[in-house]
Structures are given as C-alpha cells and as structure tokens.
Design a protein around this motif. Sequence first.
Motif, PDB file in Angstrom:
ATOM      1  N   SER A   1       1.106  -1.260   0.081  1.00  0.00           N
ATOM      2  CA  SER A   1       0.248  -0.404   0.136  1.00  0.00           C
ATOM      3  C   SER A   1       0.688   0.924  -0.253  1.00  0.00           C
ATOM      4  O   SER A   1       0.384   2.307  -0.641  1.00  0.00           O
ATOM      5  N   GLY A   2       1.962   1.254   0.479  1.00  0.00           N
ATOM      6  CA  GLY A   2       2.477   2.218   0.635  1.00  0.00           C
ATOM      7  C   GLY A   2       3.890   1.545   1.040  1.00  0.00           C
ATOM      8  O   GLY A   2       5.065   2.864   1.626  1.00  0.00           O
ATOM      9  N   GLY A   3       4.539   0.898   1.530  1.00  0.00           N
ATOM     10  CA  GLY A   3       5.966   0.937   1.379  1.00  0.00           C
ATOM     11  C   GLY A   3       5.719   0.145   3.314  1.00  0.00           C
ATOM     12  O   GLY A   3       5.072   0.167   3.661  1.00  0.00           O
ATOM     13  N   ALA A   4       7.377  -0.197   3.844  1.00  0.00           N
ATOM     14  CA  ALA A   4       7.629   0.062   5.270  1.00  0.00           C
ATOM     15  C   ALA A   4       7.539   1.062   5.574  1.00  0.00           C
ATOM     16  O   ALA A   4       8.614   1.459   6.848  1.00  0.00           O
ATOM     17  N   VAL A   5       6.551   1.407   6.413  1.00  0.00           N
ATOM     18  CA  VAL A   5       6.515   3.236   6.660  1.00  0.00           C
ATOM     19  C   VAL A   5       6.876   2.842   8.477  1.00  0.00           C
ATOM     20  O   VAL A   5       7.133   3.942   8.749  1.00  0.00           O
ATOM     21  N   GLU A   6       6.917   2.026   8.842  1.00  0.00           N
ATOM     22  CA  GLU A   6       7.299   1.925  10.589  1.00  0.00           C
ATOM     23  C   GLU A   6       9.042   2.246  10.739  1.00  0.00           C
ATOM     24  O   GLU A   6       8.967   2.749  11.153  1.00  0.00           O
ATOM     25  N   PHE A   7       9.703   2.016   9.689  1.00  0.00           N
ATOM     26  CA  PHE A   7      10.882   1.595   9.290  1.00  0.00           C
ATOM     27  C   PHE A   7      11.363   3.778   9.044  1.00  0.00           C
ATOM     28  O   PHE A   7      11.958   4.123   9.919  1.00  0.00           O
ATOM     29  N   GLY A   8      10.572   3.649   8.103  1.00  0.00           N
ATOM     30  CA  GLY A   8      10.908   4.948   7.919  1.00  0.00           C
ATOM     31  C   GLY A   8      10.077   6.231   8.751  1.00  0.00           C
ATOM     32  O   GLY A   8      11.267   6.985   8.701  1.00  0.00           O
ATOM     33  N   GLN A   9       9.471   5.903   9.901  1.00  0.00           N
ATOM     34  CA  GLN A   9       8.788   6.986  10.741  1.00  0.00           C
ATOM     35  C   GLN A   9       9.979   6.848  11.826  1.00  0.00           C
ATOM     36  O   GLN A   9      10.586   7.943  12.112  1.00  0.00           O
ATOM     37  N   ARG A  10      11.243   6.070  11.569  1.00  0.00           N
ATOM     38  CA  ARG A  10      11.810   5.727  12.495  1.00  0.00           C
ATOM     39  C   ARG A  10      13.175   6.417  12.318  1.00  0.00           C
ATOM     40  O   ARG A  10      13.756   6.960  13.053  1.00  0.00           O
ATOM     41  N   GLU A  11      13.034   6.052  11.219  1.00  0.00           N
ATOM     42  CA  GLU A  11      14.833   6.450  10.560  1.00  0.00           C
ATOM     43  C   GLU A  11      14.145   8.263  10.431  1.00  0.00           C
ATOM     44  O   GLU A  11      15.368   8.859  10.573  1.00  0.00           O
TER      45      GLU A  11
ATOM     46  N   PHE B   1      16.842   1.483   1.335  1.00  0.00           N
ATOM     47  CA  PHE B   1      15.868   0.089   0.918  1.00  0.00           C
ATOM     48  C   PHE B   1      14.745   0.025   1.585  1.00  0.00           C
ATOM     49  O   PHE B   1      13.983  -0.942   0.925  1.00  0.00           O
ATOM     50  N   ALA B   2      14.706   0.224   2.589  1.00  0.00           N
ATOM     51  CA  ALA B   2      14.154  -0.905   3.621  1.00  0.00           C
ATOM     52  C   ALA B   2      13.288   0.040   3.710  1.00  0.00           C
ATOM     53  O   ALA B   2      12.001  -0.928   3.796  1.00  0.00           O
ATOM     54  N   TRP B   3      13.015   1.485   3.286  1.00  0.00           N
ATOM     55  CA  TRP B   3      11.034   1.852   2.791  1.00  0.00           C
ATOM     56  C   TRP B   3      10.494   1.134   1.653  1.00  0.00           C
ATOM     57  O   TRP B   3       9.351   1.608   2.086  1.00  0.00           O
ATOM     58  N   PHE B   4      11.042   1.005   0.869  1.00  0.00           N
ATOM     59  CA  PHE B   4      10.269   1.338  -0.332  1.00  0.00           C
ATOM     60  C   PHE B   4       9.176   0.010  -0.514  1.00  0.00           C
ATOM     61  O   PHE B   4       9.507  -0.404  -0.214  1.00  0.00           O
ATOM     62  N   TYR B   5       8.309   0.806  -1.350  1.00  0.00           N
ATOM     63  CA  TYR B   5       7.186  -0.658  -1.537  1.00  0.00           C
ATOM     64  C   TYR B   5       7.387  -1.762  -1.840  1.00  0.00           C
ATOM     65  O   TYR B   5       6.992  -2.534  -2.042  1.00  0.00           O
ATOM     66  N   ALA B   6       8.514  -1.673  -2.820  1.00  0.00           N
ATOM     67  CA  ALA B   6       9.062  -2.920  -3.527  1.00  0.00           C
ATOM     68  C   ALA B   6       9.709  -3.886  -2.289  1.00  0.00           C
ATOM     69  O   ALA B   6      10.173  -5.492  -3.210  1.00  0.00           O
ATOM     70  N   VAL B   7       9.966  -3.728  -1.446  1.00  0.00           N
ATOM     71  CA  VAL B   7      11.211  -4.190  -0.428  1.00  0.00           C
ATOM     72  C   VAL B   7      11.211  -5.530  -0.664  1.00  0.00           C
ATOM     73  O   VAL B   7      11.899  -6.671  -0.473  1.00  0.00           O
ATOM     74  N   ASN B   8       9.252  -6.057  -0.429  1.00  0.00           N
ATOM     75  CA  ASN B   8       9.027  -7.674   0.325  1.00  0.00           C
ATOM     76  C   ASN B   8       9.704  -8.277  -1.050  1.00  0.00           C
ATOM     77  O   ASN B   8      10.014  -9.503  -0.873  1.00  0.00           O
ATOM     78  N   THR B   9       9.471  -7.943  -2.388  1.00  0.00           N
ATOM     79  CA  THR B   9       9.271  -8.766  -3.286  1.00  0.00           C
ATOM     80  C   THR B   9      11.280  -9.084  -3.463  1.00  0.00           C
ATOM     81  O   THR B   9      11.798  -9.819  -3.614  1.00  0.00           O
TER      82      THR B   9
END
Length: 405
Positions: free
Chosen positions: A107-117, A135-143
Amino acid sequence: MSARTVVTGLGVVAPNGLGTEEYWKATLAGESGLGRITRFDPSQYPSTVAGEVPGYVAEENIPSRLLPQTDHMTRLALTAAEWAIEDAGVDLGAIPEYDMGVVTAASGGAVEFGQRELQNLWDRGKEYVSAYHSFAWFYAVNTGQISIRHKMRGPGGVLVTEQAGGIDTIGHGRRYVRKGTPLVLTGGVDAALCPWGWVPQIATGLLSTVTDPERAFLPFSADASGYVPGEGGAILILEDAEAAARRGARTVYGEVAGYAATLDPPPGSGRPGLLRRAAEQAVADAGLDPTDIDVVFADGSGVPELDRAESETLAELFGPHAVPVTAPKSMTGRLLGGGGALDVASALLSLRDGVIPPTAKVTAAAPEHPIDLVTEAREADLRNALVLARGYGGFNAALVVTRAG
C-alpha cells in the motif's frame, strides 16, 4: 506449459492466526483478532482499534543478519513466504533461478521503518539514520527481499493498488506463469500500524471510530461505521499445472481461473463505478457464467455507502440473495496490500473443505443489502469462488478460483 495455473502453497500471517491452519481454524470459529492498538499509543487519535498479528517473534523466524535491514512488514512477508514454500513442498534448488518469479502487493511501503529513521534524522542528526533506509522503506522491498533470500531471479514486480493489490498480484503472477515461468511466489503482506501509517488512513474519513473491538468493523450491518485496518496477509505459490504434476506436487489448493481489474471514473463525474465490470470479466475469463459461482468473498468495506454499492452490484449480477456472500475480514480488519491475498487464501480453503467462513460479529445484513450474507460457518458444495477487492482511489479487482480435481 499448460494454460492452467494452480496454487500449491499457502503462507498466512493474520491478526487471528499465525500459519494457515491456525488462521483457518480461528476464522471458521468466528474468532476475531481486532483490539485496541498496542504497537503505539492511539489515545490521541479518533480511531483506536486495529488487527495486530499476535505472538510473532522476528528473531525466531528471520536470520539475524536481516533484522537490522527489515521492517516488521517485511519480516512478516519473509515468514509467510517461507511457510508457503514449505507448504508447497518444492525444492527450490532443483529449479533454475530464472524459472522462479516474485510479485507482491504493497500500500505504501515499510512505513514503520521509515518513520523511525526520519525521527532519528530530525531529532538526532543524519549520522543516526540507518544506511538500510535507502531501501528498507520502499514499497518494492518485500519482492526484493524474498527474491534475494530464495534466489528467485525470474520476473519480478510490485502492485500498489491498496486493498486490490493482493488480487492484482495473483492476476499478474498467473500472467507470468502463462508466459513460461514455471513457479511464481505472489500475494501480499502489509503492516502500517504506526502513526505515519495511521494518520493518512484517518484522513480518508473511512475509518471506524467505535472503540469497542466487537462493534468497530461490521461489513453490511445496519451498524456499519467504517473500516478497521489490520496487518498481515498471505503469500501463495503459483505453478503451471503440468509443471506441478511433473514434480509431484503434494497439494493443489485450486486453480486461478479468472482475473480482471478496472478503475472507477473520477468522483463527481456522474458515471457509475466499475466493480461489476471487473466481476463480470473475471467470471467470463474463467469460462463461467454467474450461475456457476457458488460463493462470493466480498470486499466488505464496512463503510455504509460503499457496502451498499457492492451489495447492489452483487444483486444485479447474481440476483437478490442468489449466492452466499461472506466477508471474513471482519475478524482481521482490512489488511491493505495483504487483504485481497488473504481473501483468496480463504476462498481456496473454503473450496478445499466445503465450508464458507462467517462474517463474524454481524448478526444479519441490513435491509438495504439484498444479499445472502453468511454470518455463521456454512457447509456447502463449493466449486467456484469469486473474490472481490476495492482499493482506495478507485481500484477494483476480481479473481475466480476453482476447486482442485
């Protein structure tokens, strides 16, 4: 290669169950995973209820080298992917790396990681921001992380169509299989239960503000007041049917028989939504008629006007009260990029076991909804299931799955 794409593995992480069978047992029993948020303090927000995945310990499921570079969302996705591969009983080492693909939803990536950083940047300075933030916040990170971990170097992708994404990825996965990729890992796992992920959802005006978890999310009910978000989802293993048979696949949950997606016209245009067109096209793509559909897994937004639009669409397509309709997401919340995939997993399990899961906590559909809403687990002879999803912004997706054998 055959023209048929089958599902041979499932991996589920959900608010009411870790693992496919635990989730399915809880779902058939009507056990909800909704509660007051614990991942952050929600007291300052008008919405306080969510579906959190319980009992998940990242250190027990993720290699230590990956922990610093992954968000909670990606850890759940890696775990679900591992379980799906194990469930399929497939030896990845026996398959050429370029014969395996990955496509997931977000939906929008790893927002928890992004908020913390970003908090580290603002509060402490740039030297405290993790290099993995690139890259950890990116919406394609799971793939990306799944592909790297399992050496799946074939076609890859990510679909960002919110709740519809979990279905869209399965449709795209089937396309990859039909084009010659024997195995595709697909589906979606999402997690946005942090302030940075919470506030944008509140801004839509669609979230329920009811504080009682038993009454907060009631799709198609007279007391429907909006939706409740959740985290989790499902990962599926798709294979070419002939390739799966050659390797002696121990389980075939069903076939991905039909798929379609549409985009609604802009608000205020005066033109109707296109959910019905998506459903009709998916059924036709499966080579079926509406009378062949035995159960519908509805989008079930819990927003009164959206529920009304969906129930009217179903009545127009199938006839009033003509086909059983269920929304088991009432027990998990809407899982954004993971929601559609979890509904597809539920539909496949329904076909396997001959039982329709309930729309828990809802005693009956409101009078304005001309549908046969399943509110208690119901045994039935099921051959074909239609799964629907709508994403914020006008995305519609529909998938037809058929029983194995």
